[in-house]
Design a protein around this motif. Structure first.
Motif, PDB file in Angstrom:
ATOM      1  N   PHE A 163       0.857  -1.293  -0.019  1.00 37.40           N
ATOM      2  CA  PHE A 163       0.036   0.112  -0.132  1.00 37.40           C
ATOM      3  C   PHE A 163       0.980   1.083  -0.108  1.00 37.40           C
ATOM      4  CE2 PHE A 163       0.858  -1.364   4.582  1.00 37.40           C
ATOM      5  CZ  PHE A 163       0.596  -0.162   5.224  1.00 37.40           C
ATOM      6  N   HIS A 164       0.348   2.458  -0.033  1.00 34.37           N
ATOM      7  CA  HIS A 164       1.015   3.851  -0.156  1.00 34.37           C
ATOM      8  C   HIS A 164       0.506   4.456   1.139  1.00 34.37           C
ATOM      9  CE1 HIS A 164       1.417   2.495  -4.285  1.00 34.37           C
ATOM     10  NE2 HIS A 164       2.392   3.171  -4.401  1.00 34.37           N
ATOM     11  N   GLU A 229       8.097  -3.288   5.382  1.00 34.06           N
ATOM     12  CA  GLU A 229       9.075  -3.133   4.201  1.00 34.06           C
ATOM     13  C   GLU A 229       8.746  -1.744   3.346  1.00 34.06           C
ATOM     14  OE1 GLU A 229       9.161  -6.811   2.236  1.00 34.06           O
ATOM     15  OE2 GLU A 229       9.200  -7.967   4.176  1.00 34.06           O
ATOM     16  N   VAL A 230       9.908  -1.334   2.839  1.00 32.25           N
ATOM     17  CA  VAL A 230       9.954  -0.369   1.993  1.00 32.25           C
ATOM     18  C   VAL A 230       9.867  -0.973   0.631  1.00 32.25           C
ATOM     19  CG1 VAL A 230      11.176   1.496   0.826  1.00 32.25           C
ATOM     20  CG2 VAL A 230      10.846   1.497   3.449  1.00 32.25           C
ATOM     21  N   GLU A 231       8.754  -0.675  -0.117  1.00 30.01           N
ATOM     22  CA  GLU A 231       8.649  -1.249  -1.484  1.00 30.01           C
ATOM     23  C   GLU A 231       9.340  -0.386  -2.481  1.00 30.01           C
ATOM     24  OE1 GLU A 231       7.687  -3.636  -3.503  1.00 30.01           O
ATOM     25  OE2 GLU A 231       7.459  -4.967  -1.605  1.00 30.01           O
ATOM     26  N   LEU A 232       9.050  -0.758  -3.674  1.00 38.18           N
ATOM     27  CA  LEU A 232       9.973  -0.278  -4.752  1.00 38.18           C
ATOM     28  C   LEU A 232       9.383   1.372  -5.427  1.00 38.18           C
ATOM     29  CD1 LEU A 232      12.277  -0.009  -7.125  1.00 38.18           C
ATOM     30  CD2 LEU A 232      10.573  -1.498  -8.576  1.00 38.18           C
ATOM     31  N   GLN A 236       5.523   3.790  -1.238  1.00 33.45           N
ATOM     32  CA  GLN A 236       4.872   2.533  -1.316  1.00 33.45           C
ATOM     33  C   GLN A 236       5.684   1.737  -0.167  1.00 33.45           C
ATOM     34  OE1 GLN A 236       5.576  -0.144  -4.599  1.00 33.45           O
ATOM     35  NE2 GLN A 236       3.344  -0.769  -4.602  1.00 33.45           N
ATOM     36  N   VAL A 237       4.855   0.998   0.618  1.00 36.17           N
ATOM     37  CA  VAL A 237       5.460   0.117   1.755  1.00 36.17           C
ATOM     38  C   VAL A 237       4.642  -1.223   1.830  1.00 36.17           C
ATOM     39  CG1 VAL A 237       5.758   2.038   3.017  1.00 36.17           C
ATOM     40  CG2 VAL A 237       3.561   0.836   3.350  1.00 36.17           C
ATOM     41  N   GLU A 238       5.152  -2.019   2.520  1.00 30.28           N
ATOM     42  CA  GLU A 238       4.443  -3.479   2.486  1.00 30.28           C
ATOM     43  C   GLU A 238       4.378  -3.890   4.213  1.00 30.28           C
ATOM     44  OE1 GLU A 238       4.874  -7.328  -0.206  1.00 30.28           O
ATOM     45  OE2 GLU A 238       6.374  -7.328   0.919  1.00 30.28           O
ATOM     46  N   ALA A 239       3.070  -4.762   4.258  1.00 28.29           N
ATOM     47  CA  ALA A 239       2.989  -5.343   5.610  1.00 28.29           C
ATOM     48  C   ALA A 239       2.914  -6.694   5.464  1.00 28.29           C
ATOM     49  CB  ALA A 239       1.892  -4.731   6.294  1.00 28.29           C
ATOM     50  N   VAL A 240       3.306  -7.647   6.112  1.00 35.42           N
ATOM     51  CA  VAL A 240       3.471  -9.015   5.883  1.00 35.42           C
ATOM     52  C   VAL A 240       3.033  -9.673   7.064  1.00 35.42           C
ATOM     53  CG1 VAL A 240       4.639 -11.098   5.400  1.00 35.42           C
ATOM     54  CG2 VAL A 240       5.197  -9.034   4.185  1.00 35.42           C
TER      55      VAL A 240
END
Length: 492
Positions: A163-164, A229-232, A236-240
């Motif tokens: 997500f952003h 995490e920082v995405e490309l 943009q970021v990511e959660a797992v």
């Protein structure tokens, strides 16, 4: 006289004890307000906020909710003519906009971490005569999981959500009364990191303040967060999240998505789960769903294979997956086009299906291949063997996303389907193409007789009608980008 919960058939001794226990807890914690929330067709929480002293009664007698909330498209326009004769002929109980009743689960209580003295309860709708509202999307998943249980299995799901997050410049223009519209203007924002430096610690440091809010919010709500995490893409970021049973995972996704948006907003940030935010040089966000089936009796992963099937290599599903796992995989492939609209339900999300973008274009599977629609992960003897579906966008309703996987996979099992060879060139033009628009995806669903029967033709007709309203307004928009800014970026 019996309570409404009793007339609905859910008020047993255990639930009554839970209601009383929650009543005591609210007093002990000094809770002042409790939000009774329900997940709508689009995965957004709606509901009412009660003073704490009214909660116990609401748990027994329900809370009224206008039924047109179940008939809204993504702009909040009612897609059915509820006040015209025959306007809700296909929707018994919805004519003239009567109330539905929300009954909350007392065991779902959460103390909200971003607002003082406030709690939250998950609810589902009922008709006033005590009958369940079968169009409710959580019930759609519950029915799918019951069918899976009849076959002897449970489903385990892990969430990997991009997500952003943006910094709000100010509250304008959203709160300027002179600019109020339906939907209103999108917020003005700036980046929290510039992107194009995947997993860079320096960019994580730039984004740490909002990511800490995401972390603390998720953990305070008891969600099984594993990493941030920082995405490309820029901002943009990511959660797992750790894998859980499917219904819990779907509930967690709804709660996470809505909670972090509110917590970040209070701190001056805007989180969006829109697939493609309305800016140049962005990267699309995906929602990668990791799934496996477990033996309901033993808890064993039934996708796991102990040794490769003789005569196979890594291009064969039977080299990695059990026979049942291959059938499930083949079912997902067979119904990929029909399920797409449940996985990517917005007009915006179809822009993600591009070549060489770590997003699928075609109905293909691959062995640990991030360009394929389905990615098989694991090895013989690995209890974590699973199938990752990479077709989803983060705005999807998780109950419908998961239900589509169950129904497609079960059909593959029932018919003993075999998977084709794995791809090593997911963008080479092989395989059937995924739908390229919301309209195409709705047509693909309507053409899939198995999914229509599994979801129920009444539900498919209801869902299609509402999504067609969104598609028609998108096609008619003078400025499609502005449509998406208002319809998705500001709200999702």
């Amino acid at each position: 006289m019996s309570s409404f919960a009793q007339r609905c058939g859910i008020q047993d001794a255990a639930r009554e004890q839970a209601v009383r226990r929650l009543g005591r807890l609210l007093g002990e914690q000094g809770t002042e307000l409790v939000r009774i929330s329900w997940c709508d067709l689009h995965g957004v929480l709606r509901g009412k906020t009660l003073v704490a002293s009214a909660v116990e009664r609401a748990l027994r007698e329900g809370v009224g909710l206008v039924s047109t909330l179940m008939l809204k498209d993504t702009s909040d326009r009612t897609a059915f003519k509820v006040f015209e004769p025959g306007g809700t002929a296909t929707l018994p109980g919805f004519g003239n906009a009567p109330n539905l009743m929300l009954l909350a689960d007392p065991e779902s209580f959460q103390q909200l971490p971003w607002t003082p003295s406030s709690g939250w309860l998950r609810a589902q709708p009922w008709f006033q005569d005590g009958q369940p509202v079968e169009l409710d999307t959580r019930r759609v998943l519950q029915r799918a999981l019951a069918k899976l249980a009849d076959a002897g299995y449970t489903m385990k799901c892990g969430l990997e959500v991009e997500f952003h997050v943006y910094k709000l410049k100010d509250a304008q223009p959203q709160l300027d009364p002179m600019l109020a519209a339906w939907p209103g203007p999108a917020p003005e924002v700036s980046l929290v990191h510039p992107g194009y430096n995947l997993l860079a610690e320096g960019w994580y440091d730039l984004a740490e303040e909002p990511l800490r809010i995401v972390q603390h919010t998720a953990q305070a709500l008891g969600l099984p967060l594993l990493s941030l995490e920082v995405e490309l893409g820029p901002s943009q970021v990511e959660a797992v999240f750790e894998a859980t049973d499917a219904l819990t995972a779907a509930d967690n996704m709804v709660l996470f998505r809505n909670a972090v948006k509110m917590a970040l907003r209070r701190a001056g940030y805007h989180a969006t789960f829109m697939c493609r935010p309305p800016f140049p040089n962005i990267m699309s966000s995906g929602w990668h769903l990791h799934q496996s089936l477990l033996d309901a009796r033993t808890g064993r992963n039934v996708f796991r294979r102990e040794a490769p099937e003789p005569g196979t290599d890594v291009t064969h599903a039977a080299h990695t997956l059990s026979a049942l796992g291959e059938h499930f995989l083949a079912g997902l492939l067979a119904h990929a086009r029909g399920m797409t609209v449940f996985c990517t339900p917005t007009a915006n999300g179809f822009g993600r299906f591009r070549p060489n973008a770590l997003a699928p274009q075609s109905v293909l599977w691959g062995r640990d291949n991030r360009g394929a629609m389905l990615r098989v992960i694991g090895a013989c003897g690995d209890e974590a063997t699973r199938i990752e579906n990479r077709i989803g966008e983060p705005a999807a309703n998780p109950y419908l996303y998961f239900a589509s996987q169950v129904h497609a996979g079960l059909d593959g099992i029932a018919r003993g389907l075999k998977a084709p060879p794995a791809t090593d060139a997911p963008y080479a033009g092989a395989g059937e193409s995924l739908p390229t628009s919301l309209g195409d995806a709705l047509a693909a669903l309507q053409a899939d007789a198995v999914l229509c029967e599994a979801f129920g033709r009444d539900f498919v007709a209801y869902f299609t009608r509402i999504k067609q309203s969104e598609q028609q307004r998108f096609e008619a928009a003078e400025d499609p980008d502005e449509f998406q800014r208002r319809e998705y970026f500001a709200r999702f």
